[in-house]
Enzyme design. Sequence first.
Site, mmCIF file in Angstrom:
data_model
loop_
_atom_site.group_PDB
_atom_site.id
_atom_site.type_symbol
_atom_site.label_atom_id
_atom_site.label_comp_id
_atom_site.label_asym_id
_atom_site.label_seq_id
_atom_site.Cartn_x
_atom_site.Cartn_y
_atom_site.Cartn_z
ATOM 1 N N HIS A 51 1.926 5.710 -2.539
ATOM 2 C CA HIS A 51 0.801 6.134 -3.251
ATOM 3 C C HIS A 51 2.273 6.436 -3.627
ATOM 4 O O HIS A 51 3.669 7.401 -3.186
ATOM 5 C CB HIS A 51 0.138 7.367 -2.631
ATOM 6 C CG HIS A 51 -1.300 6.798 -1.784
ATOM 7 N ND1 HIS A 51 -2.216 6.283 -2.775
ATOM 8 C CD2 HIS A 51 -1.285 5.882 -0.771
ATOM 9 C CE1 HIS A 51 -2.764 6.238 -2.119
ATOM 10 N NE2 HIS A 51 -2.081 5.231 -0.787
ATOM 11 N N LEU A 52 2.836 6.791 -5.036
ATOM 12 C CA LEU A 52 4.240 6.716 -5.553
ATOM 13 C C LEU A 52 4.114 8.421 -6.004
ATOM 14 O O LEU A 52 4.489 8.423 -6.623
ATOM 15 C CB LEU A 52 4.321 6.049 -6.414
ATOM 16 C CG LEU A 52 4.530 4.223 -5.915
ATOM 17 C CD1 LEU A 52 5.388 3.307 -6.852
ATOM 18 C CD2 LEU A 52 6.070 5.026 -4.994
ATOM 19 N N ASP A 70 1.526 2.863 3.804
ATOM 20 C CA ASP A 70 0.245 3.913 3.283
ATOM 21 C C ASP A 70 0.908 4.941 3.527
ATOM 22 O O ASP A 70 0.643 5.624 3.223
ATOM 23 C CB ASP A 70 -0.896 4.239 4.260
ATOM 24 C CG ASP A 70 -2.323 4.552 3.230
ATOM 25 O OD1 ASP A 70 -2.448 5.010 1.822
ATOM 26 O OD2 ASP A 70 -3.039 5.167 4.060
ATOM 27 N N HIS A 96 0.529 -1.559 0.219
ATOM 28 C CA HIS A 96 -0.086 -0.028 0.155
ATOM 29 C C HIS A 96 0.721 1.070 0.163
ATOM 30 O O HIS A 96 0.902 1.707 0.892
ATOM 31 C CB HIS A 96 -1.229 -0.392 1.631
ATOM 32 C CG HIS A 96 -1.542 1.154 1.209
ATOM 33 N ND1 HIS A 96 -2.852 1.180 2.117
ATOM 34 C CD2 HIS A 96 -2.020 2.423 0.842
ATOM 35 C CE1 HIS A 96 -4.117 1.586 1.493
ATOM 36 N NE2 HIS A 96 -3.217 2.688 1.031
ATOM 37 N N HIS A 122 3.166 14.015 0.889
ATOM 38 C CA HIS A 122 2.663 15.483 0.372
ATOM 39 C C HIS A 122 3.870 16.631 0.700
ATOM 40 O O HIS A 122 4.829 16.789 1.215
ATOM 41 C CB HIS A 122 1.900 15.495 1.012
ATOM 42 C CG HIS A 122 0.406 15.112 0.759
ATOM 43 N ND1 HIS A 122 -0.437 14.927 -0.677
ATOM 44 C CD2 HIS A 122 -0.185 13.929 1.933
ATOM 45 C CE1 HIS A 122 -1.135 14.358 0.284
ATOM 46 N NE2 HIS A 122 -1.119 13.489 1.200
ATOM 47 N N HIS A 173 -10.832 0.512 1.090
ATOM 48 C CA HIS A 173 -10.518 1.589 1.644
ATOM 49 C C HIS A 173 -12.484 1.936 2.508
ATOM 50 O O HIS A 173 -12.503 2.080 1.973
ATOM 51 C CB HIS A 173 -9.957 3.132 1.250
ATOM 52 C CG HIS A 173 -10.589 4.071 2.173
ATOM 53 N ND1 HIS A 173 -8.866 4.943 2.686
ATOM 54 C CD2 HIS A 173 -10.689 4.367 3.032
ATOM 55 C CE1 HIS A 173 -9.330 6.019 3.132
ATOM 56 N NE2 HIS A 173 -11.035 5.823 3.224
ATOM 57 N N HIS A 215 -5.603 -0.693 5.213
ATOM 58 C CA HIS A 215 -5.225 0.087 6.649
ATOM 59 C C HIS A 215 -6.189 0.218 7.261
ATOM 60 O O HIS A 215 -7.139 0.843 8.070
ATOM 61 C CB HIS A 215 -4.945 1.183 6.130
ATOM 62 C CG HIS A 215 -5.717 2.155 5.005
ATOM 63 N ND1 HIS A 215 -6.685 1.795 5.128
ATOM 64 C CD2 HIS A 215 -5.331 3.487 4.182
ATOM 65 C CE1 HIS A 215 -7.470 2.570 4.185
ATOM 66 N NE2 HIS A 215 -6.395 3.156 3.752
ATOM 67 N N ASP A 271 -9.201 3.216 -3.477
ATOM 68 C CA ASP A 271 -8.949 3.822 -2.462
ATOM 69 C C ASP A 271 -9.424 4.599 -2.138
ATOM 70 O O ASP A 271 -10.813 4.609 -1.268
ATOM 71 C CB ASP A 271 -8.021 3.976 -3.405
ATOM 72 C CG ASP A 271 -6.747 4.964 -2.421
ATOM 73 O OD1 ASP A 271 -6.431 4.317 -1.748
ATOM 74 O OD2 ASP A 271 -6.601 5.978 -2.937
#
Lengths: 443, 344
Positions: free
Chosen positions: A74-75, A323, A72, A327, A190, A250, A163
């Site tokens: 986020h690229l 996860d 899990h 940012h 999710h 998660h 997601d």
Amino acid sequence: MNLPAPLTLLRGGRLIDPASGIDEKKDLLLRDGHVAEVAAPGRVRLSPEDAARALTLDATGLVVAPGLIDIHVHLREPGQTHKETIATGTAAAAAGGFTAVAAMPNTTPTNDSPEITRWMQSPERNASVRVFPIGAATRALKGEQLNDFAALKAAGAVAVTDDGHPILRDNIMREVLIAATRHGLPVIQHAEDTRLTEGASMNAGPVAYRLGLRGMSPEAEYGLVERDIRLVAELERESKGARPHLHVAHTSTAQAVAAVHQARRNGLRVTCEVAPHHFLLTEQHVGCYNTHAKMNPPLRSEADRDAMIQGILDGMVDAIATDHAPHAAHEKEVEFERAPNGITGLETALGLCLQWLHGEWRLPLSRVLSLLSTQPAALLGFKGRGTLAVGSFADVVIFDPDAKWIWRAADSRSRSRNSPFDGWTMRGRVRYTLSEGRLVYSA
Amino acid sequence: MTVDRQSVRASRTVPNSLPASIPFAAMPQHPGSLLSVADLTLDQITHILARASALESEDPLARAHRLAKRRIALLFYESSTRTRTSFELAAKSLGADTTLVSSLSSSIEKGESLKDTGLTLRALGAQAIILRHPSSGAPWLLSQVTGLPILNAGDGLHEHPSQALLDLRTILACLRPGVASITADTLTGVTVTITGDILHSRVARSNMLLLPRLGARVQLCGPPALLPAIAAEIGPGIIIERDFDRALASSQIVMMLRIQAERLAGLQLDLDEYRRDFQLSAQRLAAYAPTAPVLHPGPVIRGLELTAEVADGAQSRILDQVRNGVAIRMALVERALDSSGVTQ
């Protein structure tokens, strides 16, 4: 990263391979990106010419384990490269000991097509470790129109999910489960009933009330988990043989973990993961509106946090997943309610798990590594990964299990720095990470 | 899955070592800031009350030298009559130059962030910022990015500390005239009933966090939609009484709140029912709390939470509150800019 993998000999390390139950000193020979030989120390025999060209890594005093697998992350690529790229995100993964990551589809544009799925895996992305895309379940994550799961799978997608835009409508979720099962794909949910969480930015409860923030109730999570389990149970009854696989992302509430556990006792194929922040932090960490303590699902009560630890210790949890949600600083440096959800996690997962799960709560090292590698690999069907058996991929992490160190978010290889664990003591220092035989990190 | 079922022990309990060993830093803030009433010690409150009285009675010309030509920015992201004017008059009474930046006539409209607005005001010479903002916690962000003294003039649903202090001054004038220093017992035996839209009220939150520290009991009253049971859990000394008449009967202070229509967010409320159950009318007041002072932070919606008769009646202290607001805010502005006032 198209260089051929060198012949590598790992000598003198303590090999822990949860899949085969090995925990002893072994030498390991990696050839052509695969594990070629596992032998007692000093017993790997190389031809003179191999001996001359082999890279030898001294692993004395270190643990040699299957590369960690994070199902899990986020690229952010395509589209949000100011937060992260596949290159920077996988560099962070390698530094954290991960050799494979499953990338969520909430990119810009959404990964809902085989083209984007393939693009993410292209050598031009310069990934340090293997990237397994997860496809969007519905077009543009709108929860209306199903994507072409066959095409997504053929392009390399390992699961489908909407997601952060959970699938609320029963009939759509049903269709997604049916179609995914037909193509052998897990459905990742999710679990958040977004009808109950509008405008909310942390866990519901006295802390949220005190801070004047609208809260997300635990019901919004476990209610949807229970709904999904009900759908899986119905489908199992109706279909002959085909077994839907629901994976709950998660989990953060005691009731959600309990619901998954009960579903499995009832023979359903339902799995769950827990993120390090959910077994370490609570809503109290929001403190004075710390946006690095803002994520979704939110940090919960102490009772829920303890239930996550308990669920891990008791084997109710199937995987630890970070996860990882980078940012940019300016995006987090805003009013709490306006800040985006999420924190980075790839470089801190192992250190936190060893410090707390192993060091403090005495979870055996092999169990910790299983939760970070063997089990997540099995969960998403990564063949030849999550183990160091002969013939498997040469995905290896080599770490000093007792080294203590301080995590500094400023040193991160991620493009972003949004970690609530900045300044925390970590245990277990990654020395080398090898991805399919290539040395992708060393320290 | 290769879960090691042998090691599963269902009854094992989690060792409790975690919370104490986890560091989480409280953000440093300027000592002249007032972000939450919870940040003030009772001694500091005593000092603020004393300074409010001293400044109020000081010769205006002498007073105007105290902060002569110091610069204070009022940054208002929400509309306000009382708080804004009161802070402005307070700052000007001490001789400071004030400038008002409001969200409707500034670059905020163009999308400038709170951080950039704060840095800009600081670069323009602002030495303190008085902030009203619709997001809970915004003053902490402004404090962190500017390092300036920040006075919280109301943040979201969270707090309105200067209001709680002026309410305290009003309450003390009614019930404890002449008390010079406050202690944990100053309001022992006093029940303050706050009635109305507790859920959305930062005034209620600040009073709930302040008054019990002086020994008062804060009694909350209102329908569940506006007063969730959880409200009583945010601190000690807070109870809920849903029956307004019963609540009034045990009150030494009656504080009424406006229904914040702008924050109801889809909540359906039957206003006739609300009036029937929770409106403070002259009859109710005479029957159940004939001597209790009536407070209201304003703006008052006459005919809804209370009747015009009560608002204008002999028990009303609503205009005293407004007057006390200027005095308290003079003390807070002085404290923000005068570090000698901080150490007390």
